[in-house]
Each structure stands twice: as structure tokens, then as C-alpha cells.
Scaffold this active site. Sequence first.
Site, PDB file in Angstrom:
ATOM      1  N   GLU A  56      -1.871   9.099  -0.137  1.00 22.38           N
ATOM      2  CA  GLU A  56      -2.055   8.867  -1.563  1.00 22.38           C
ATOM      3  C   GLU A  56      -1.621  10.090  -2.372  1.00 22.38           C
ATOM      4  OE1 GLU A  56      -5.738   7.540  -4.563  1.00 22.38           O
ATOM      5  OE2 GLU A  56      -6.066   7.798  -2.397  1.00 22.38           O
ATOM      6  N   GLU A  82       0.811  -1.215   0.000  1.00 22.83           N
ATOM      7  CA  GLU A  82       0.000   0.000   0.000  1.00 22.83           C
ATOM      8  C   GLU A  82       0.846   1.267   0.000  1.00 22.83           C
ATOM      9  OE1 GLU A  82      -3.214   0.172  -0.343  1.00 22.83           O
ATOM     10  OE2 GLU A  82      -3.626  -1.986  -0.220  1.00 22.83           O
TER      11      GLU A  82
END
Length: 275
Positions: free
Chosen positions: A120, A98
Site C-alpha cells: 500500500e 487490489e
Amino acid sequence: MAASAHFFLSFIFYTIFLSFGSYKAEARRFNDISSLISKGLFDSIFLHKDDNACPAKGFYTYNSFIQASRCFPQFGRTGSSVTRKREIAAFLAQISHETTGGWATAPDGPYAWGLCFKEEVSPQSNYCESSNTQWPCSPGKSYKGRGPIQLSWNYNYGPAGRALGFDGLNNPDIVSNNSLIAFKTALWFWVTEQNPKPSCHNVMIGKYKPTAADVAANRTAGYGLVTNIINGGLECGIPNDGRVNDRIGFFQRYATLFNVSTGSNLDCEKQKPFN
């Protein structure tokens, strides 16, 4: 004579007190996952997380990880030593995918660059499911991926915040600004069942009991099912998916460092995603 006896008894009680204190400290150490993953092992797993090239440099500390794990006593402390180590390796592998900063020809290989990012980059939306009235979005807030598990969507930030004691809907940025909370959100996601999905924890310790729907969807126990829980809607049911393979690559490297096997059913290409 009486004074000598008093001194002797005092000495004995003091020695017992020190011994009991040492025993409690050793008991805490044994029950703590630090007995299974030392700082040295943690650093050998995440060889490049604090490189200048990683935006999360200095953020994901060993101490924060261990401290966060103490809030989830079931994590890494259920089952045999092998089961416990395998679960920790699986968790670290998933959060590495991730947050990876690796590439095919990266120094030390692509699976040495976990925990490189803490949020992100260039999100495609603000991850607000406006139809969810239980966890309503706050105006102007983005629920993009943050932290080790890249916690996303208002319906995850809300309950995570309630469970962990922060305002996930109004202050989602705290997940990428506070290392301890960041690790707590990842572990919360790992141990929390979200019906119809089982918890990642129960899958890795052998307590997953498939429903009739799970059997029909070929959702078999193993690391691949954990991937299905985390991001199956985008990655599972696809032959030879590169993202799934990346997750497996991290797990295989970490299992080797923990000196345990990975177990079977590593991918989810023949599994149907959860609805």
C-alpha cells in the site's frame, strides 16, 4: 539364453519404471492448476506487471503463483473445468483490483495492469487494532496492505503467519519481500472462512450456504459476494460504486480469456456488508 532373458526382463522393468514416472508427472500436471492457466495465459492476463512503471516489477512471478497454489489443493481444483477456471479468474481479478496500476486510458485498457503494486502506498494508519489481544501488534510495525490481496490489520497478519509458517506480527514486511509468501497469503485469505463470512473459495465453487442473516442482508452467491467478503464494509450497499465496477471489469476480461462465463450477481450494491 539366460543372459538374454535377464537383459530382456531388465529392459521391460526399466520401460515400466519410465512409464510410471511419466504417468506420475502427468497426474501431477493434471492436478496442478498449471493445466488450466499456462504461463502464456498468465502473461496475457498481467500484460504490464513487469513494466518499469510498476513498483512490483519482477516480483509476482508465474512460478511463485503456481508453487503457492500447491499448498492449497482445493483452489482451482474443485468442481467442473468451468467452475475451476471461473474460480481462478475470480481470484486473479480480485487481486488485480487490489494491486492495479491501471487508469481509464491506460495502454491495453484499465484491466491489463494488475499486480503492479506489492504494498500500500501512503497508508492512512498502521492498521493496528490495539484492542485485539489475541494478535497483539508489535511496537513500530505497520500492518498496512501488502501482497496480492493487500493483507491488512494485525488480526489478519497473525493468523496468516501462523497458518503459513512466518511471523506475521513481528515481520509483516516479508509479505512484500517474498513472492511465494505473498501469493500464499492471498490464497490463504481466499480459502479461509472467517465467521460470519464464508470463504471466497466456497462462494465461487457453489458451496456457500447462506444463513438467515445472509438472506436478510441479500448476500446472494456470486462474484459480488466475494467483493463483500474482501471489502464489503467500504464498497457494498452503494449504488454503482467505482471500486466494485473495477473489480467486475477485471473479472469480465479474465473470464473471457479463460473462455468461461462470469455467472450472475457480479456486484454487491444491494447487499449489506458483513458486521
